[in-house]
Design an enzyme around this catalytic site. Structure first.
Site, PDB file in Angstrom:
ATOM      1  N   TYR A 267       0.952  -1.020   0.069  1.00 25.44           N
ATOM      2  CA  TYR A 267      -0.034  -0.040   0.008  1.00 25.44           C
ATOM      3  C   TYR A 267       0.748   1.129  -0.083  1.00 25.44           C
ATOM      4  O   TYR A 267       0.896   1.989  -0.783  1.00 25.44           O
ATOM      5  CB  TYR A 267      -1.009  -0.125   1.262  1.00 25.44           C
ATOM      6  CG  TYR A 267      -1.747   1.027   1.560  1.00 25.44           C
ATOM      7  CD1 TYR A 267      -1.710   1.673   2.840  1.00 25.44           C
ATOM      8  CD2 TYR A 267      -2.364   1.696   0.521  1.00 25.44           C
ATOM      9  CE1 TYR A 267      -2.750   2.666   3.036  1.00 25.44           C
ATOM     10  CE2 TYR A 267      -3.312   3.004   0.853  1.00 25.44           C
ATOM     11  CZ  TYR A 267      -3.349   3.438   2.307  1.00 25.44           C
ATOM     12  OH  TYR A 267      -4.166   4.460   2.354  1.00 25.44           O
ATOM     13  N   ILE A 268       1.658   1.493   1.135  1.00 24.45           N
ATOM     14  CA  ILE A 268       2.631   2.717   1.103  1.00 24.45           C
ATOM     15  C   ILE A 268       3.617   2.504   0.116  1.00 24.45           C
ATOM     16  O   ILE A 268       3.912   3.620  -0.650  1.00 24.45           O
ATOM     17  CB  ILE A 268       3.286   2.699   2.666  1.00 24.45           C
ATOM     18  CG1 ILE A 268       2.174   2.418   3.696  1.00 24.45           C
ATOM     19  CG2 ILE A 268       3.769   4.096   2.586  1.00 24.45           C
ATOM     20  CD1 ILE A 268       1.211   3.383   4.058  1.00 24.45           C
TER      21      ILE A 268
ATOM     22  N   SER B  60       6.961   3.380  12.748  1.00 23.33           N
ATOM     23  CA  SER B  60       5.444   3.471  13.076  1.00 23.33           C
ATOM     24  C   SER B  60       5.406   4.190  14.245  1.00 23.33           C
ATOM     25  O   SER B  60       6.207   4.169  15.184  1.00 23.33           O
ATOM     26  CB  SER B  60       4.675   2.314  13.099  1.00 23.33           C
ATOM     27  OG  SER B  60       3.633   2.363  13.713  1.00 23.33           O
ATOM     28  N   ALA B  61       4.366   5.110  14.564  1.00 25.37           N
ATOM     29  CA  ALA B  61       4.079   5.692  15.745  1.00 25.37           C
ATOM     30  C   ALA B  61       3.813   4.877  16.825  1.00 25.37           C
ATOM     31  O   ALA B  61       3.871   5.228  18.161  1.00 25.37           O
ATOM     32  CB  ALA B  61       2.580   6.705  15.693  1.00 25.37           C
ATOM     33  N   THR B  62       3.771   3.392  16.587  1.00 21.57           N
ATOM     34  CA  THR B  62       3.496   2.544  17.842  1.00 21.57           C
ATOM     35  C   THR B  62       4.646   2.531  18.506  1.00 21.57           C
ATOM     36  O   THR B  62       4.702   2.032  19.723  1.00 21.57           O
ATOM     37  CB  THR B  62       3.338   1.189  17.118  1.00 21.57           C
ATOM     38  OG1 THR B  62       3.918   0.956  16.040  1.00 21.57           O
ATOM     39  CG2 THR B  62       1.691   0.915  17.053  1.00 21.57           C
TER      40      THR B  62
ATOM     41  N   TYR C 156       4.388  -6.398  16.950  1.00 19.77           N
ATOM     42  CA  TYR C 156       4.585  -5.535  15.563  1.00 19.77           C
ATOM     43  C   TYR C 156       5.192  -4.430  15.987  1.00 19.77           C
ATOM     44  O   TYR C 156       6.358  -3.884  15.381  1.00 19.77           O
ATOM     45  CB  TYR C 156       3.201  -5.150  14.851  1.00 19.77           C
ATOM     46  CG  TYR C 156       3.392  -4.087  13.813  1.00 19.77           C
ATOM     47  CD1 TYR C 156       2.915  -2.739  14.366  1.00 19.77           C
ATOM     48  CD2 TYR C 156       3.850  -4.202  12.652  1.00 19.77           C
ATOM     49  CE1 TYR C 156       2.995  -1.772  13.524  1.00 19.77           C
ATOM     50  CE2 TYR C 156       3.837  -3.133  11.841  1.00 19.77           C
ATOM     51  CZ  TYR C 156       3.643  -1.953  12.048  1.00 19.77           C
ATOM     52  OH  TYR C 156       3.751  -0.930  11.511  1.00 19.77           O
TER      53      TYR C 156
ATOM     54  N   LYS D 283       9.418  -2.782  15.091  1.00 21.23           N
ATOM     55  CA  LYS D 283       9.848  -1.453  14.494  1.00 21.23           C
ATOM     56  C   LYS D 283      10.810  -0.881  15.279  1.00 21.23           C
ATOM     57  O   LYS D 283      11.774  -0.161  14.880  1.00 21.23           O
ATOM     58  CB  LYS D 283       8.484  -0.573  14.294  1.00 21.23           C
ATOM     59  CG  LYS D 283       7.558  -1.041  13.400  1.00 21.23           C
ATOM     60  CD  LYS D 283       8.152  -1.267  11.970  1.00 21.23           C
ATOM     61  CE  LYS D 283       7.021  -1.469  10.862  1.00 21.23           C
ATOM     62  NZ  LYS D 283       7.562  -1.420   9.534  1.00 21.23           N
TER      63      LYS D 283
ATOM     64  N   ASN E 146      -1.662   7.355  10.844  1.00 18.29           N
ATOM     65  CA  ASN E 146      -2.523   6.527  10.342  1.00 18.29           C
ATOM     66  C   ASN E 146      -2.784   6.784   8.789  1.00 18.29           C
ATOM     67  O   ASN E 146      -3.468   7.565   8.362  1.00 18.29           O
ATOM     68  CB  ASN E 146      -3.683   6.612  11.237  1.00 18.29           C
ATOM     69  CG  ASN E 146      -3.791   5.999  12.594  1.00 18.29           C
ATOM     70  OD1 ASN E 146      -2.872   6.329  13.300  1.00 18.29           O
ATOM     71  ND2 ASN E 146      -4.541   4.802  12.734  1.00 18.29           N
TER      72      ASN E 146
ATOM     73  N   ARG F 108      -7.341   9.713  16.085  1.00 16.66           N
ATOM     74  CA  ARG F 108      -6.107   9.131  15.686  1.00 16.66           C
ATOM     75  C   ARG F 108      -5.700  10.275  14.712  1.00 16.66           C
ATOM     76  O   ARG F 108      -6.534  11.324  14.228  1.00 16.66           O
ATOM     77  CB  ARG F 108      -6.169   7.782  14.999  1.00 16.66           C
ATOM     78  CG  ARG F 108      -6.455   6.854  15.575  1.00 16.66           C
ATOM     79  CD  ARG F 108      -5.236   6.358  16.637  1.00 16.66           C
ATOM     80  NE  ARG F 108      -5.399   5.197  17.175  1.00 16.66           N
ATOM     81  CZ  ARG F 108      -6.103   5.184  18.532  1.00 16.66           C
ATOM     82  NH1 ARG F 108      -6.407   6.005  18.814  1.00 16.66           N
ATOM     83  NH2 ARG F 108      -6.426   4.005  19.110  1.00 16.66           N
TER      84      ARG F 108
ATOM     85  N   ASP G 108      -6.178  -0.780  22.379  1.00 15.06           N
ATOM     86  CA  ASP G 108      -6.342   0.612  21.981  1.00 15.06           C
ATOM     87  C   ASP G 108      -6.021   1.643  22.767  1.00 15.06           C
ATOM     88  O   ASP G 108      -6.350   1.566  23.879  1.00 15.06           O
ATOM     89  CB  ASP G 108      -7.595   0.807  21.417  1.00 15.06           C
ATOM     90  CG  ASP G 108      -7.995   0.270  20.095  1.00 15.06           C
ATOM     91  OD1 ASP G 108      -6.798  -0.298  19.392  1.00 15.06           O
ATOM     92  OD2 ASP G 108      -9.148   0.104  19.401  1.00 15.06           O
TER      93      ASP G 108
HETATM   94  C1  WQD Z   1      -7.937   3.459  14.223  1.00 18.82           C
HETATM   95  C2  WQD Z   1      -9.363   3.809  15.400  1.00 18.82           C
HETATM   96  C3  WQD Z   1      -9.865   1.732  16.678  1.00 18.82           C
HETATM   97  C4  WQD Z   1     -11.391  -0.492  13.497  1.00 18.82           C
HETATM   98  C5  WQD Z   1      -2.924   0.743  13.748  1.00 18.82           C
HETATM   99  C6  WQD Z   1      -1.426   0.122  14.106  1.00 18.82           C
HETATM  100  C7  WQD Z   1      -0.312   1.289  13.663  1.00 18.82           C
HETATM  101  C8  WQD Z   1      -0.534   1.389  12.017  1.00 18.82           C
HETATM  102  C9  WQD Z   1      -1.993   1.988  11.954  1.00 18.82           C
HETATM  103  C10 WQD Z   1       0.849   0.190  10.733  1.00 18.82           C
HETATM  104  C11 WQD Z   1      -9.156   3.196  16.800  1.00 18.82           C
HETATM  105  C12 WQD Z   1     -11.090   2.367  15.667  1.00 18.82           C
HETATM  106  C13 WQD Z   1     -10.743   0.469  13.940  1.00 18.82           C
HETATM  107  C14 WQD Z   1     -12.909  -0.955  13.538  1.00 18.82           C
HETATM  108  C15 WQD Z   1     -13.001   0.774  15.027  1.00 18.82           C
HETATM  109  N1  WQD Z   1      -0.539   0.484  11.196  1.00 18.82           N
HETATM  110  N2  WQD Z   1     -11.640   1.088  15.043  1.00 18.82           N
HETATM  111  N3  WQD Z   1     -13.520  -0.267  14.331  1.00 18.82           N
HETATM  112  O1  WQD Z   1      -4.982   0.897  16.053  1.00 18.82           O
HETATM  113  O2  WQD Z   1      -4.578   3.581  15.432  1.00 18.82           O
HETATM  114  O3  WQD Z   1      -3.039   1.910  14.553  1.00 18.82           O
HETATM  115  O4  WQD Z   1      -2.928   0.890  12.397  1.00 18.82           O
HETATM  116  O5  WQD Z   1       1.887   0.933  10.935  1.00 18.82           O
HETATM  117  O6  WQD Z   1       0.912   0.692  13.664  1.00 18.82           O
HETATM  118  O7  WQD Z   1      -1.283   0.073  15.435  1.00 18.82           O
HETATM  119  O8  WQD Z   1      -5.461   1.985  13.675  1.00 18.82           O
HETATM  120  O9  WQD Z   1      -7.381   1.824  11.948  1.00 18.82           O
HETATM  121  O10 WQD Z   1      -6.917  -0.120  13.808  1.00 18.82           O
HETATM  122  O11 WQD Z   1      -7.878   2.042  14.420  1.00 18.82           O
HETATM  123  O12 WQD Z   1     -13.685   1.467  16.032  1.00 18.82           O
HETATM  124  O13 WQD Z   1     -13.168  -1.867  12.813  1.00 18.82           O
HETATM  125  O14 WQD Z   1     -10.468   3.245  14.863  1.00 18.82           O
HETATM  126  O15 WQD Z   1     -10.690   1.640  18.018  1.00 18.82           O
HETATM  127  O16 WQD Z   1      -9.771   4.073  17.782  1.00 18.82           O
HETATM  128  P1  WQD Z   1      -4.516   2.120  15.173  1.00 18.82           P
HETATM  129  P2  WQD Z   1      -6.974   1.516  13.261  1.00 18.82           P
END
Ligand code: WQD
Length: 338
Positions: free
Chosen positions: A11-12, A124-126, A149, A153, A179, A231, A295
């Site tokens: 993707y990226i 990643s911000a993680t 994961y 990183k 994100n 986010r 989360d």
């Molecule tokens: C975003 C928000 C969920 C799905 C992750 C990885 C990060 C990066 C991006 C790789 C949160 C909410 C989500 C759903 C929901 N990936 N949500 N229903 O968790 O911030 O980050 O993806 O680099 O490393 O940690 O992203 O899109 O999963 O969640 O309500 O079906 O959407 O609770 O608040 P996240 P996300």
């Protein structure tokens, strides 16, 4: 200048290939298609008019990787290749440590053998973990990652940093993504997760196109503007342009530099749902579900360093993100599996 993108069909990576071609770079892609489609290459040619060098290899396989460097004078590498599902990393941590770290070690060793001294790494911000105050700044403490994961990183950032300290003239830029969402304006490339998406945006887009019945909103009792998770969403094209700027910086410097790539503001789940409804022209059905383990309530970037040093900042709005995501998904309801 010839640039190797490991995981460049992803993707990226694919969106970065478009921006590098536009900036005049020659691009070679190494990808094993474990989480991407060979179809991406023909879509890239449709967008750019250019044919990209392709090696279908596992980047951890040094013999195969050496062939890439034997046959191409690689000036710099952007290292995307790696597994990236947070929940999967919890289930199979060893395969995440094995794959993500082995690919990096093999890449650095082969780069050293062929005198390639520039790398941009997809971090990643993680890595800021669960305790950092937001907005996140690059000089903040890292660690307390909430999943394997995220730890991979952080470990890779450490490996690259130690290698750069030992290797005279080596230049590394570590990009901490927030994100990434959206798609190229053509709708020819976009996000296409293998199974049921974990991430919010691809899940919403599949609900919008009728592939999934409704969205589960994971918690509406967070201490945020509307109770749902907040986010820092960044358009994938802005993120890709950030890589071109980072590459230019890496070629002119040595040592290690870290940059947040985010929009610098927080958007809630419900705000994203509403914006998507506007973009696709109909409601997005959703149900409030329990919070998802691991989360955080809210985080977003302080993106000022990339602006000051790289002259880069995110330009696209949330409406742009939803418009372009919908354009991709509605034109490709089954992703690349048409
Ligand atoms: C975003 C928000 C969920 C799905 C992750 C990885 C990060 C990066 C991006 C790789 C949160 C909410 C989500 C759903 C929901 N990936 N949500 N229903 O968790 O911030 O980050 O993806 O680099 O490393 O940690 O992203 O899109 O999963 O969640 O309500 O079906 O959407 O609770 O608040 P996240 P996300």
């Amino acid at each position: 200048m010839k640039i190797l993108l490991t995981g460049g069909a992803g993707y990226i990576g694919s969106h970065t290939a478009v921006e590098l071609a536009a900036a005049g770079y020659e691009v070679v892609i190494a990808d094993n298609f474990s989480n991407s489609s060979p179809k991406v290459l023909e879509r890239l040619e449709m967008i750019t008019g250019k044919r990209f060098g392709l090696y279908e290899i596992d980047v951890a396989d040094k013999t195969a990787l050496k062939k890439v460097f034997e046959e191409n004078k690689i000036d710099a590498v952007i290292h995307f290749a790696g597994y990236k599902s947070v929940p999967e990393s919890v289930k199979v941590p060893l395969s995440y440590y094995r794959n993500n770290i082995d690919t990096t070690l093999s890449l650095l060793e082969v780069m050293g053998e062929y005198g390639c001294n520039n790398i941009v790494f997809s971090s990643s911000a993680t890595v800021y973990g669960t305790k950092a105050p937001y907005p996140y700044k690059e000089d903040m403490e890292t660690g307390n990652c909430s999943n394997p994961y995220g730890w991979t990183k952080l470990f890779i950032e450490r490996i690259i940093t130690d290698y750069a300290a030992a290797k005279e003239g080596f230049s590394a830029v570590l990009l901490r993504y927030f994100n990434p969402v959206g798609a190229h304006e053509s709708g020819l490339i976009g996000e296409d997760p293998r199974d049921i998406p974990n991430n919010l945006m691809p899940y919403i887009s599949r609900v919008a196109v009728g592939k999934l019945p409704y969205l589960n909103v994971y918690g509406n009792d967070y201490p945020t503007k509307d109770g749902t998770g907040v986010r820092d969403y960044i358009h994938v094209t802005d993120l890709a342009k950030g890589h071109a700027a980072a590459l230019d910086f890496a070629e002119k410097h040595s040592g290690v530099e870290i940059f947040n790539l985010g929009a610098g503001k927080g958007i809630s789940v419900l705000e994203m749902v509403n914006a998507y409804s506007k973009a696709c022209g109909h409601d997005i059905p959703y149900k409030i579900a329990p919070r998802r383990d691991g989360d955080l309530a809210e985080f977003y970037a302080d993106a000022s360093k990339a602006n000051v040093i790289l002259g880069w900042k995110a330009e696209h709005s949330v409406d742009d993100m939803c418009r372009d995501s919908w354009n991709w998904q509605s034109k490709n309801p089954k992703g690349y599996n048409e």
